[in-house]
Design an enzyme around this catalytic site. Structure first.
Site, PDB file in Angstrom:
ATOM      1  N   ASP A 139      32.130  28.016  54.529  1.00 51.46           N
ATOM      2  CA  ASP A 139      32.709  29.473  55.274  1.00 51.46           C
ATOM      3  C   ASP A 139      34.227  28.569  55.092  1.00 51.46           C
ATOM      4  O   ASP A 139      34.836  28.241  54.950  1.00 51.46           O
ATOM      5  CB  ASP A 139      32.077  28.812  56.535  1.00 51.46           C
ATOM      6  CG  ASP A 139      32.329  28.876  58.157  1.00 51.46           C
ATOM      7  OD1 ASP A 139      32.362  30.341  58.013  1.00 51.46           O
ATOM      8  OD2 ASP A 139      33.472  28.682  58.769  1.00 51.46           O
ATOM      9  N   MET A 140      34.890  30.326  55.482  1.00 51.34           N
ATOM     10  CA  MET A 140      36.128  30.172  55.193  1.00 51.34           C
ATOM     11  C   MET A 140      36.764  29.801  56.803  1.00 51.34           C
ATOM     12  O   MET A 140      37.977  28.798  56.949  1.00 51.34           O
ATOM     13  CB  MET A 140      37.163  31.622  54.918  1.00 51.34           C
ATOM     14  CG  MET A 140      38.239  31.915  54.769  1.00 51.34           C
ATOM     15  SD  MET A 140      38.683  34.131  54.296  1.00 51.34           S
ATOM     16  CE  MET A 140      38.451  34.637  55.850  1.00 51.34           C
ATOM     17  N   ASP A 141      36.672  30.995  57.913  1.00 54.86           N
ATOM     18  CA  ASP A 141      37.921  30.128  59.296  1.00 54.86           C
ATOM     19  C   ASP A 141      37.403  28.374  59.364  1.00 54.86           C
ATOM     20  O   ASP A 141      36.294  28.601  59.603  1.00 54.86           O
ATOM     21  CB  ASP A 141      37.641  31.542  59.716  1.00 54.86           C
ATOM     22  CG  ASP A 141      38.241  32.988  59.617  1.00 54.86           C
ATOM     23  OD1 ASP A 141      38.880  32.721  59.380  1.00 54.86           O
ATOM     24  OD2 ASP A 141      37.043  33.861  58.987  1.00 54.86           O
ATOM     25  N   ASP A 201      31.987  24.261  59.792  1.00 51.46           N
ATOM     26  CA  ASP A 201      32.321  23.913  61.214  1.00 51.46           C
ATOM     27  C   ASP A 201      31.728  24.893  62.851  1.00 51.46           C
ATOM     28  O   ASP A 201      32.610  24.559  63.892  1.00 51.46           O
ATOM     29  CB  ASP A 201      34.132  24.750  61.081  1.00 51.46           C
ATOM     30  CG  ASP A 201      34.260  26.012  61.457  1.00 51.46           C
ATOM     31  OD1 ASP A 201      35.671  25.922  62.452  1.00 51.46           O
ATOM     32  OD2 ASP A 201      33.934  26.897  61.187  1.00 51.46           O
TER      33      ASP A 201
END
Length: 195
Positions: free
Chosen positions: A17-19, A173
């Site tokens: 995941d990025m953010d 997250d």
């Protein structure tokens, strides 16, 4: 001292995941959201923002509009939110324990980004961190019919990497993303335990 993230045996592909996972974009996104929602008279709290981590921009706007009976032009507000974020993007920093895993595995196994964000923001965020080229595959909310918590984002990552879902490890997250990874039949690491 923070715990070390260990990759389990048999993993053949990594999906990030990025953010809030690879990039510490959450404070930046929150500022962009706060400004955007203030334009329709809504006071977006930090607590509410973090509870929606992983959802696409459109889904968040639809949810808030429905729950608080606010008339919203979703495409226009989504566009405004992304513009606000892009003005703040230079403040984004890497999340070190997860960033280190990506750095160590770059060029060694296929890696993908599977995010609730759109292509343009994926490109800007990864470029600002200097790691756009690390990831063979990038799947954003604008490339799937059903964003997280549906497993489609991560399944698309696996297909494009050429790795069976059961051999993929997802770094996440947000609860919607963890739910999506499990539904895709993948192993998942909740990075919040390492931050």
């Amino acid at each position: 001292m923070s715990k070390t993230i260990k990759i389990p045996q048999g993993i053949q592909g990594l999906i990030f995941d990025m953010d809030g996972t690879l990039a510490d974009t959450m404070p930046t996104h929150y500022l962009a959201w706060k400004k955007t929602l203030a334009s329709v008279g809504y006071d977006f709290t930090e607590e509410e923002f973090y509870s929606l981590a992983g959802m696409s921009t459109e889904r968040i706007l639809e949810k808030i509009g429905k729950e608080h009976n606010i008339e919203m032009d979703v495409p226009k507000l989504a566009d405004l939110k992304e513009k606000e974020y892009l003005q703040l993007i230079d403040d984004v920093k890497p999340i070190e324990p997860v960033f280190k895993i990506a750095e160590e595995n770059y060029g060694k196994m296929p890696m993908a980004i599977g995010t609730g964000n759109i292509d343009e923001l994926i490109e800007h965020t990864l470029t600002s961190l200097g790691v756009y080229h690390w990831f063979d595959v990038k799947v954003g909310a604008d490339q799937v019919e059903n964003p997280k918590p549906d497993p489609e984002t991560f399944l698309q990552c696996a297909i494009r990497m050429g790795v069976e879902p059961r051999f993929c490890l997802v770094f996440e997250d947000g609860d919607p993303g963890i739910q999506a990874a499990k539904a895709a039949g993948m192993k998942v690491i909740d990075v919040r335990e390492y931050l």
